[in-house]
Design an enzyme around this catalytic site. Structure first.
Site, mmCIF file in Angstrom:
data_model
loop_
_atom_site.group_PDB
_atom_site.id
_atom_site.type_symbol
_atom_site.label_atom_id
_atom_site.label_comp_id
_atom_site.label_asym_id
_atom_site.label_seq_id
_atom_site.Cartn_x
_atom_site.Cartn_y
_atom_site.Cartn_z
ATOM 1 N N THR A 152 55.772 42.242 37.656
ATOM 2 C CA THR A 152 54.774 42.206 38.504
ATOM 3 C C THR A 152 54.822 42.805 39.718
ATOM 4 O OG1 THR A 152 54.572 39.796 37.744
ATOM 5 C CG2 THR A 152 52.793 40.490 39.216
ATOM 6 N N SER A 197 59.896 39.815 48.191
ATOM 7 C CA SER A 197 58.774 39.202 48.716
ATOM 8 C C SER A 197 59.147 37.671 49.070
ATOM 9 C CB SER A 197 57.559 39.093 47.598
ATOM 10 O OG SER A 197 56.696 38.470 47.910
ATOM 11 N N HIS A 198 58.839 36.997 48.392
ATOM 12 C CA HIS A 198 58.819 35.203 48.745
ATOM 13 C C HIS A 198 60.153 34.698 48.134
ATOM 14 C CE1 HIS A 198 56.709 35.815 45.211
ATOM 15 N NE2 HIS A 198 57.217 34.737 45.027
ATOM 16 N N ASP A 255 55.153 35.552 54.285
ATOM 17 C CA ASP A 255 56.217 35.330 53.511
ATOM 18 C C ASP A 255 57.345 36.465 53.700
ATOM 19 O OD1 ASP A 255 54.623 37.877 52.355
ATOM 20 O OD2 ASP A 255 55.679 37.259 50.476
ATOM 21 N N ASP A 281 58.172 39.747 52.792
ATOM 22 C CA ASP A 281 57.659 41.057 53.417
ATOM 23 C C ASP A 281 56.310 40.941 54.031
ATOM 24 O OD1 ASP A 281 56.465 40.092 51.051
ATOM 25 O OD2 ASP A 281 56.237 42.015 50.133
ATOM 26 N N ASP A 323 53.151 40.025 53.003
ATOM 27 C CA ASP A 323 51.981 40.275 52.437
ATOM 28 C C ASP A 323 51.314 39.229 51.877
ATOM 29 O OD1 ASP A 323 53.576 39.708 50.281
ATOM 30 O OD2 ASP A 323 53.256 41.348 49.118
ATOM 31 N N ARG A 324 51.843 37.978 51.934
ATOM 32 C CA ARG A 324 51.130 36.720 51.476
ATOM 33 C C ARG A 324 50.636 35.798 52.838
ATOM 34 N NH1 ARG A 324 53.617 33.617 46.385
ATOM 35 N NH2 ARG A 324 53.775 35.606 45.169
ATOM 36 N N LYS A 382 48.324 43.368 49.543
ATOM 37 C CA LYS A 382 47.856 42.001 50.128
ATOM 38 C C LYS A 382 48.414 42.222 51.711
ATOM 39 C CE LYS A 382 50.944 39.177 47.661
ATOM 40 N NZ LYS A 382 51.274 39.559 46.194
ATOM 41 N N ARG A 394 53.486 29.110 34.921
ATOM 42 C CA ARG A 394 52.541 28.789 35.753
ATOM 43 C C ARG A 394 51.294 28.124 34.964
ATOM 44 N NH1 ARG A 394 55.097 30.643 40.123
ATOM 45 N NH2 ARG A 394 55.466 33.141 40.333
HETATM 46 C C1 G1P Z 1 53.510 36.103 41.532
HETATM 47 C C2 G1P Z 1 51.888 35.673 42.098
HETATM 48 C C3 G1P Z 1 50.959 36.988 41.860
HETATM 49 C C4 G1P Z 1 51.619 37.978 43.087
HETATM 50 C C5 G1P Z 1 52.913 38.451 42.550
HETATM 51 C C6 G1P Z 1 53.632 39.300 43.606
HETATM 52 O O1 G1P Z 1 53.559 36.861 40.473
HETATM 53 O O2 G1P Z 1 51.487 34.948 41.114
HETATM 54 O O3 G1P Z 1 49.766 36.600 42.308
HETATM 55 O O4 G1P Z 1 50.755 39.268 42.777
HETATM 56 O O5 G1P Z 1 53.792 37.216 42.810
HETATM 57 O O6 G1P Z 1 53.590 38.587 45.103
HETATM 58 P P1 G1P Z 1 54.198 36.024 39.279
HETATM 59 O O7 G1P Z 1 55.590 35.515 39.479
HETATM 60 O O8 G1P Z 1 53.173 35.005 39.044
HETATM 61 O O9 G1P Z 1 54.103 37.212 38.138
HETATM 62 ZN ZN ZN Z 2 55.361 39.151 49.510
#
Ligand code: G1P
Ligand code: ZN
Length: 542
Positions: free
Chosen positions: A17, A112-113, A276, A278, A280-281, A375, A495
């Site tokens: 993603t 990211s997170h 988060d 990086d 962006d959240r 974001k 999810r």
């Molecule tokens: C998750 C979030 C999605 C976001 C992505 C990157 O992806 O659900 O909205 O854009 O992280 O931060 P997922 O793990 O669901 O593919």
């Molecule tokens: Zn992030």
């Protein structure tokens, strides 16, 4: 000296993603980083002498990979690399730098997170010249190159000192180390009414911002405390650490628990927020009230005109498919288009570039606008502050006023993490196979009206992205969506997104889990979640 090094391809370098994410030891395999970086460069054309932006969220392995990318960029012919001091750049700040400096693209090092540390997660992502994540056409090319790679190019050179600022040379390439915060903070000053927010803080408004020991600490201190006059200590956990202090830098009610409890306790500050790994959240909590990201997007859209950068109004709103329909109601009221895209920020890029949307958001705590192509956590926090400063009402008053005006979209997401990949895939495949039989089925007192697998047709480049999530619509307007995460690094994450609209004026203050109990039960019954996964309850509820 530039060396060409023979290498063997890996078969698992498929970007998900948001870039390639793996555990650190996985990235530490021989040439694993080099192969992927060379595959990125091999998928691009025309960057000879051009500028690359480089930085990351400071997690474990960040510094080592910055050095590798610098040497490889020099060997591959880039003219200049802009790197954040210390190897740091938040994702939105990197996006901004790519745009403001007219760079060819950027490499962002982040997972990211996800947690960080020697055995935790790392990630590499490529962004294109508009500042946004590479579209699928490029990520697919990178994957194809990575499976066939036989050599990479790298400059023999010692590590650079990343902790000063200014220019140095690496072979023929210039390395410019920049203050990671300065340009970004200047952009925020152009978008928001800093004077009004300063007056808000001067009047005793109290805020807690949890940087979660991740990249936004220095940004938040500079913007909130130095420029906006919030008292010292407003920013919590403000020093970036390679392991984020041992926590998940994920601003949700599980991992930002302390902030949540502080906001629910007597004497809570007026406003709580977090970002988060990086940057962006965003997480938004008012005194005694958590704001669901889907609601936050709708609310920001309805009030954005109060900020100078958006005073002209919005061209359109875009949201990811699993995000609630709250923003749709605002778009309808404003008479502007609403776009529904697959999960992942990369799908917003075309709409933003084409001037079709101004604000974008995802239920996963991501909100942003056309100011960058990612974001942007602090941006969302500042827009909230700008609205609070303009309206002089509490978060609760603003949220409840929004629900009274538009109705409330009850919403929750249930995540089942680290499932056996086979079981999770089978669950989704099986649902997909039954799609045409589901309409008319009654379950947990609800009747399925419509069922499909979301496919997106990009209105700008006419590309199609299929299999983006199974959607069940129930009579009466409730919805359940199922998809597998594309960002996890261990097994599969399921999810389940659940929502229902309550038009009001009554029944607007229920607990979402209770208001959605029958939808939750129906989702479980239809998909056989408990039976197939062996799990009694979700790992994370947001
Ligand atoms: C998750 C979030 C999605 C976001 C992505 C990157 O992806 O659900 O909205 O854009 O992280 O931060 P997922 O793990 O669901 O593919
Ligand atoms: Zn992030």
């Amino acid at each position: 000296m530039i060396r060409t090094v023979a290498t063997t391809a890996y078969d698992d370098q498929k970007p998900g993603t948001s870039g390639l994410r793996k555990k650190v030891p996985h990235f530490q395999q021989e040439n694993y980083v080099e192969n992927f970086v060379q595959s990125i460069f091999d998928s691009l054309e025309g960057f000879e002498g051009a500028t690359l932006v480089l930085g990351g969220d400071g997690r474990y392995f960040n510094r080592e990979v910055v050095q590798i990318v610098l040497r490889m960029a020099a060997a591959n012919g880039f003219g200049r690399v802009l790197v954040g001091r210390g190897g740091l750049l938040s994702t939105p700040a990197a996006s901004n730098l790519i745009r403001s400096r007219g760079a060819f693209g950027g490499i962002i090092l982040s997972a990211s997170h996800n947690p960080g540390g020697p055995t935790e997660d790392f990630g590499i992502k490529y962004n294109i010249a508009n500042g946004g994540p590479a579209p699928e056409r490029i990520t697919e090319a990178i994957f194809a190159k990575s499976r066939a790679i036989t050599e990479y190019r790298i400059l023999d050179a010692p590590d650079l000192d990343l902790d000063g600022t200014g220019e140095t040379r690496l072979g023929d390439m210039v390395v410019e180390i920049v203050d990671p915060v300065a340009d970004y903070a200047a952009l925020m000053e152009r978008l928001f009414d800093f004077e009004a927010i300063r007056a808000l803080f001067a009047g005793g408004f109290r805020m807690s911002y949890d940087a979660m020991h991740a990249v936004t600490g220095p940004y938040a201190r500079e913007i909130l405390e130095n420029r906006l006059g919030a008292p010292a200590g407003t920013v919590l956990n403000g020093d970036p650490l390679p392991d984020f202090g041992g926590h998940h830098p994920d601003p949700n009610l599980v991992h930002a628990r302390e902030l949540y409890e502080r906001m629910m306790a007597p004497g809570a500050p007026d406003f709580g927020a977090a970002s988060d790994g990086d940057g962006d959240r965003n997480l938004i909590i008012g005194r005694g009230i958590f704001v669901t990201p889907s609601d936050s997007l709708a609310l920001l859209a309805a009030n954005a005109h109060l900020a100078p950068g958006y005073a002209q109004g919005l061209k359109g709103i875009a949201r990811s498919m699993p995000t609630s329909a709250a923003a749709d109601r605002v778009a309808a009221r404003l008479g502007i288009p609403l776009f529904e895209t697959p999960t992942g920020w990369k799908f917003f890029g075309n709409l933003l570039d084409a001037g079709m949307a101004t604000l974008c958001g995802e239920e996963s705590a991501g909100t942003g606008s056309d100011h960058v192509r990612e974001k942007d956590g602090l941006w969302a926090v500042l827009l909230w502050l700008n609205i609070l400063a303009a309206r002089r009402q509490s978060v609760r008053e603003i949220v409840e006023d929004h629900w009274r005006t538009f109705g409330r979209d009850y919403y929750t997401r249930h995540d089942y993490e680290a499932l056996e990949t086979e079981a999770a895939t089978a669950l989704i495949d099986d649902l997909r196979d039954r799609l045409s039989d589901l309409p008319g089925t009654e379950v947990a007192g609800l009747v399925i009206e419509r069922a499909d697998d979301f496919a997106y047709h990009d209105p700008v480049d006419a590309s199609t992205s299929e299999r983006q999530g199974i959607r069940l619509y129930f009579t009466g307007g409730a919805r359940a969506v199922f998809r597998l995460s594309g960002t996890g690094t261990a097994g599969a994450t399921l999810r389940v997104y659940l929502e229902r609209f309550a038009p009001g004026p009554d029944g607007l203050d229920r607990d979402p889990q209770e208001a959605l109990a029958d939808v939750i039960a129906a989702a479980d019954a239809i998909a056989g979640i408990r039976k197939r996964t062996g799990r009694e309850a979700p790992d994370v509820i947001t």
